[in-house]
Scaffold this motif. Structure first.
Motif, PDB file in Angstrom:
ATOM      1  N   PHE A  99       0.868  -1.179   0.000  1.00 23.57           N
ATOM      2  CA  PHE A  99       0.000   0.000   0.000  1.00 23.57           C
ATOM      3  C   PHE A  99       0.906   1.231   0.000  1.00 23.57           C
ATOM      4  O   PHE A  99       1.578   1.507   0.995  1.00 23.57           O
ATOM      5  CB  PHE A  99      -0.885   0.043   1.247  1.00 23.57           C
ATOM      6  CG  PHE A  99      -2.083  -0.869   1.220  1.00 23.57           C
ATOM      7  CD1 PHE A  99      -2.139  -1.972   0.386  1.00 23.57           C
ATOM      8  CD2 PHE A  99      -3.164  -0.631   2.054  1.00 23.57           C
ATOM      9  CE1 PHE A  99      -3.241  -2.818   0.373  1.00 23.57           C
ATOM     10  CE2 PHE A  99      -4.272  -1.461   2.056  1.00 23.57           C
ATOM     11  CZ  PHE A  99      -4.318  -2.561   1.219  1.00 23.57           C
ATOM     12  N   PHE A 100       0.956   1.964  -1.109  1.00 25.62           N
ATOM     13  CA  PHE A 100       1.737   3.192  -1.169  1.00 25.62           C
ATOM     14  C   PHE A 100       0.893   4.324  -0.590  1.00 25.62           C
ATOM     15  O   PHE A 100      -0.097   4.736  -1.196  1.00 25.62           O
ATOM     16  CB  PHE A 100       2.165   3.498  -2.603  1.00 25.62           C
ATOM     17  CG  PHE A 100       3.215   2.555  -3.131  1.00 25.62           C
ATOM     18  CD1 PHE A 100       4.517   2.619  -2.653  1.00 25.62           C
ATOM     19  CD2 PHE A 100       2.910   1.603  -4.100  1.00 25.62           C
ATOM     20  CE1 PHE A 100       5.492   1.748  -3.127  1.00 25.62           C
ATOM     21  CE2 PHE A 100       3.874   0.729  -4.578  1.00 25.62           C
ATOM     22  CZ  PHE A 100       5.171   0.806  -4.093  1.00 25.62           C
ATOM     23  N   GLY A 162      -5.722   4.934   9.701  1.00 21.95           N
ATOM     24  CA  GLY A 162      -5.037   5.321  10.927  1.00 21.95           C
ATOM     25  C   GLY A 162      -4.006   4.270  11.272  1.00 21.95           C
ATOM     26  O   GLY A 162      -3.897   3.231  10.601  1.00 21.95           O
ATOM     27  N   LEU A 163      -3.255   4.499  12.304  1.00 22.64           N
ATOM     28  CA  LEU A 163      -2.223   3.542  12.690  1.00 22.64           C
ATOM     29  C   LEU A 163      -2.813   2.206  13.125  1.00 22.64           C
ATOM     30  O   LEU A 163      -2.174   1.165  12.951  1.00 22.64           O
ATOM     31  CB  LEU A 163      -1.354   4.132  13.805  1.00 22.64           C
ATOM     32  CG  LEU A 163      -0.410   5.257  13.383  1.00 22.64           C
ATOM     33  CD1 LEU A 163       0.444   5.696  14.561  1.00 22.64           C
ATOM     34  CD2 LEU A 163       0.479   4.827  12.221  1.00 22.64           C
ATOM     35  N   THR A 164      -4.027   2.219  13.658  1.00 26.36           N
ATOM     36  CA  THR A 164      -4.670   0.963  14.039  1.00 26.36           C
ATOM     37  C   THR A 164      -4.860   0.065  12.823  1.00 26.36           C
ATOM     38  O   THR A 164      -4.517  -1.132  12.852  1.00 26.36           O
ATOM     39  CB  THR A 164      -6.037   1.224  14.700  1.00 26.36           C
ATOM     40  OG1 THR A 164      -5.849   2.004  15.885  1.00 26.36           O
ATOM     41  CG2 THR A 164      -6.715  -0.093  15.070  1.00 26.36           C
ATOM     42  N   GLU A 165      -5.378   0.635  11.734  1.00 23.39           N
ATOM     43  CA  GLU A 165      -5.564  -0.138  10.504  1.00 23.39           C
ATOM     44  C   GLU A 165      -4.223  -0.545   9.898  1.00 23.39           C
ATOM     45  O   GLU A 165      -4.056  -1.669   9.417  1.00 23.39           O
ATOM     46  CB  GLU A 165      -6.369   0.674   9.472  1.00 23.39           C
ATOM     47  CG  GLU A 165      -7.818   0.897   9.820  1.00 23.39           C
ATOM     48  CD  GLU A 165      -8.052   2.161  10.633  1.00 23.39           C
ATOM     49  OE1 GLU A 165      -9.218   2.567  10.757  1.00 23.39           O
ATOM     50  OE2 GLU A 165      -7.073   2.756  11.126  1.00 23.39           O
ATOM     51  N   LEU A 169      -2.811  -4.247   8.821  1.00 26.50           N
ATOM     52  CA  LEU A 169      -2.329  -4.544   7.471  1.00 26.50           C
ATOM     53  C   LEU A 169      -0.933  -5.143   7.507  1.00 26.50           C
ATOM     54  O   LEU A 169      -0.667  -6.172   6.876  1.00 26.50           O
ATOM     55  CB  LEU A 169      -2.341  -3.266   6.629  1.00 26.50           C
ATOM     56  CG  LEU A 169      -3.713  -2.675   6.292  1.00 26.50           C
ATOM     57  CD1 LEU A 169      -3.585  -1.232   5.824  1.00 26.50           C
ATOM     58  CD2 LEU A 169      -4.415  -3.514   5.228  1.00 26.50           C
ATOM     59  N   GLU A 170      -0.030  -4.502   8.230  1.00 23.95           N
ATOM     60  CA  GLU A 170       1.357  -4.967   8.258  1.00 23.95           C
ATOM     61  C   GLU A 170       1.497  -6.315   8.972  1.00 23.95           C
ATOM     62  O   GLU A 170       2.428  -7.066   8.691  1.00 23.95           O
ATOM     63  CB  GLU A 170       2.243  -3.910   8.911  1.00 23.95           C
ATOM     64  CG  GLU A 170       2.414  -2.662   8.052  1.00 23.95           C
ATOM     65  CD  GLU A 170       3.861  -2.234   7.933  1.00 23.95           C
ATOM     66  OE1 GLU A 170       4.566  -2.302   8.952  1.00 23.95           O
ATOM     67  OE2 GLU A 170       4.281  -1.839   6.821  1.00 23.95           O
ATOM     68  N   ASN A 171       0.559  -6.639   9.853  1.00 22.93           N
ATOM     69  CA  ASN A 171       0.578  -7.946  10.514  1.00 22.93           C
ATOM     70  C   ASN A 171       0.180  -9.079   9.573  1.00 22.93           C
ATOM     71  O   ASN A 171       0.318 -10.255   9.921  1.00 22.93           O
ATOM     72  CB  ASN A 171      -0.350  -7.948  11.735  1.00 22.93           C
ATOM     73  CG  ASN A 171       0.243  -7.224  12.916  1.00 22.93           C
ATOM     74  OD1 ASN A 171       1.462  -7.074  13.017  1.00 22.93           O
ATOM     75  ND2 ASN A 171      -0.605  -6.761  13.824  1.00 22.93           N
ATOM     76  N   HIS A 172      -0.308  -8.716   8.383  1.00 24.10           N
ATOM     77  CA  HIS A 172      -0.721  -9.727   7.406  1.00 24.10           C
ATOM     78  C   HIS A 172       0.001  -9.534   6.081  1.00 24.10           C
ATOM     79  O   HIS A 172      -0.583  -9.655   5.005  1.00 24.10           O
ATOM     80  CB  HIS A 172      -2.246  -9.692   7.226  1.00 24.10           C
ATOM     81  CG  HIS A 172      -2.991 -10.191   8.428  1.00 24.10           C
ATOM     82  ND1 HIS A 172      -3.343  -9.369   9.472  1.00 24.10           N
ATOM     83  CD2 HIS A 172      -3.412 -11.445   8.772  1.00 24.10           C
ATOM     84  CE1 HIS A 172      -3.968 -10.076  10.395  1.00 24.10           C
ATOM     85  NE2 HIS A 172      -4.025 -11.332   9.998  1.00 24.10           N
ATOM     86  N   TRP A 208       6.358   5.918  13.104  1.00 23.50           N
ATOM     87  CA  TRP A 208       5.338   4.857  13.084  1.00 23.50           C
ATOM     88  C   TRP A 208       5.942   3.454  13.028  1.00 23.50           C
ATOM     89  O   TRP A 208       5.220   2.470  12.954  1.00 23.50           O
ATOM     90  CB  TRP A 208       4.411   5.057  11.888  1.00 23.50           C
ATOM     91  CG  TRP A 208       3.686   6.372  11.890  1.00 23.50           C
ATOM     92  CD1 TRP A 208       3.397   7.156  12.970  1.00 23.50           C
ATOM     93  CD2 TRP A 208       3.170   7.073  10.750  1.00 23.50           C
ATOM     94  NE1 TRP A 208       2.727   8.291  12.578  1.00 23.50           N
ATOM     95  CE2 TRP A 208       2.571   8.272  11.218  1.00 23.50           C
ATOM     96  CE3 TRP A 208       3.147   6.806   9.371  1.00 23.50           C
ATOM     97  CZ2 TRP A 208       1.958   9.195  10.362  1.00 23.50           C
ATOM     98  CZ3 TRP A 208       2.540   7.725   8.519  1.00 23.50           C
ATOM     99  CH2 TRP A 208       1.948   8.907   9.010  1.00 23.50           C
ATOM    100  N   CYS A 209       7.266   3.377  13.023  1.00 18.78           N
ATOM    101  CA  CYS A 209       7.977   2.089  12.970  1.00 18.78           C
ATOM    102  C   CYS A 209       7.593   1.281  11.720  1.00 18.78           C
ATOM    103  O   CYS A 209       7.345   0.068  11.783  1.00 18.78           O
ATOM    104  CB  CYS A 209       7.707   1.266  14.238  1.00 18.78           C
ATOM    105  SG  CYS A 209       8.274   2.069  15.757  1.00 18.78           S
ATOM    106  N   LEU A 210       7.554   1.966  10.583  1.00 16.82           N
ATOM    107  CA  LEU A 210       7.265   1.323   9.306  1.00 16.82           C
ATOM    108  C   LEU A 210       8.557   1.193   8.508  1.00 16.82           C
ATOM    109  O   LEU A 210       9.381   2.107   8.498  1.00 16.82           O
ATOM    110  CB  LEU A 210       6.243   2.140   8.501  1.00 16.82           C
ATOM    111  CG  LEU A 210       4.900   2.412   9.188  1.00 16.82           C
ATOM    112  CD1 LEU A 210       4.030   3.303   8.298  1.00 16.82           C
ATOM    113  CD2 LEU A 210       4.175   1.105   9.499  1.00 16.82           C
TER     114      LEU A 210
END
Length: 291
Positions: A99-100, A162-165, A169-172, A208-210
């Protein structure tokens, strides 16, 4: 069945074995509803090998071979519909994607500036085509002028990621990539403006630790060789175009081709575009027009 649907129906039945080893990178934007996207994804899983951006990076920098008929799935702009309608399918099918995102919009109720123009024109009784004409005009002028016009427009609120979403996403296996901070046309920016955009994205990604800052998609696909040099100096490793082409055998990491696809397109149309046949026919059409 209209002429367009009939044409794609016929083209989709052509044996499409050409360029099987050429990487396809798909570029989505919004995902209006879930079922059409699910149909497309199941088709990809059956006929292609869906890879992650990390597999592509290893191929480009460590010479690790890609599977035949490899496909990378990407989404531009971080539209909330990607979370609502694409994420459940990607999650269920365990499919990686990128996701860009436009970092200015994250954790906000701001509207992406292109949509903002459309909404304001609609509210004022103007047509969608008039709105798109204005968007296209703004994409062609210097970024300082575009930003000034947008700043003077009334605000429009929208639901944004938001960071919750993003954590979900990043967990999957869905990586957040870099689509600038405000979505300017890079080829209309000064060097200072490009550096500012990258600095803001990097600061946000760090906070955001991305990890996806080095993976960049040109807004609107507006490529510029001078901008490319700046992006490299700012730590960009992979840069994606929006040129509606299959990738060549030798891929330039800073000029990765992508095929434009719509999540709600008829499956026959989707098949033809993913195959690369649509790109070939479009290229031939453009050459004929030029001659």
């Amino acid at each position: 069945m209209n002429i367009k649907s009939l044409a794609y129906s016929i083209l989709s039945k052509i044996p499409l074995s050409l360029a099987n080893n050429n990487l396809r990178v798909l570029a989505y934007h919004t995902v209006p509803e879930l079922e059409s996207f699910r149909t497309q994804l199941l088709y990809l899983k059956k006929r292609y090998h869906i890879i992650s951006i990390f597999e592509l990076k290893e191929h480009l920098f460590q010479n690790k071979p890609l599977p035949e008929k490899s496909v990378l799935i990407t989404f531009d702009d971080g539209d909330y519909s990607n979370y609502l309608n694409a994420f459940p399918v990607l999650k269920m099918e365990s499919v990686p994607a990128v996701f860009f995102i436009i970092t200015e919009l994250i954790n906000s109720d701001k509207t992406f500036w292109c949509r903002r123009v459309e909404e304001i024109y609609k509210k004022n009784g103007r047509t969608y085509q008039e709105a798109r004409d204005e968007v296209n005009r703004l994409k062609k002028i210097p970024n300082t002028e575009r930003a000034k016009v947008i700043k003077e427009m009334p605000s429009v609120k929208s639901k944004q990621l938001g960071l919750t979403e993003i954590r979900q996403l990043e967990n999957h296996n869905i990586i957040m990539g870099n689509h600038t901070h405000t979505h300017p046309m890079i080829n209309k920016c000064t060097a200072d403006e490009i550096c500012r955009e990258m600095n803001l994205v990097k600061d946000n990604f760090t906070d955001w630790c991305l990890e996806g800052y080095p993976y960049f998609a040109y807004p609107n696909g507006n490529f510029d060789s001078n901008a490319e040099k700046i992006l490299i100096s700012k730590g960009i490793k992979l840069a994606f175009l929006f040129d509606h082409k299959l990738n060549k055998t030798e891929i330039n990491p800073m000029r990765i081709s992508r095929i434009r696809v719509n999540a709600d397109a008829d499956l026959n149309e989707f098949k033809v575009k993913v195959s690369g046949l649509h790109s070939t026919l479009l290229s031939l059409k453009n050459k004929i027009i030029k001659n």
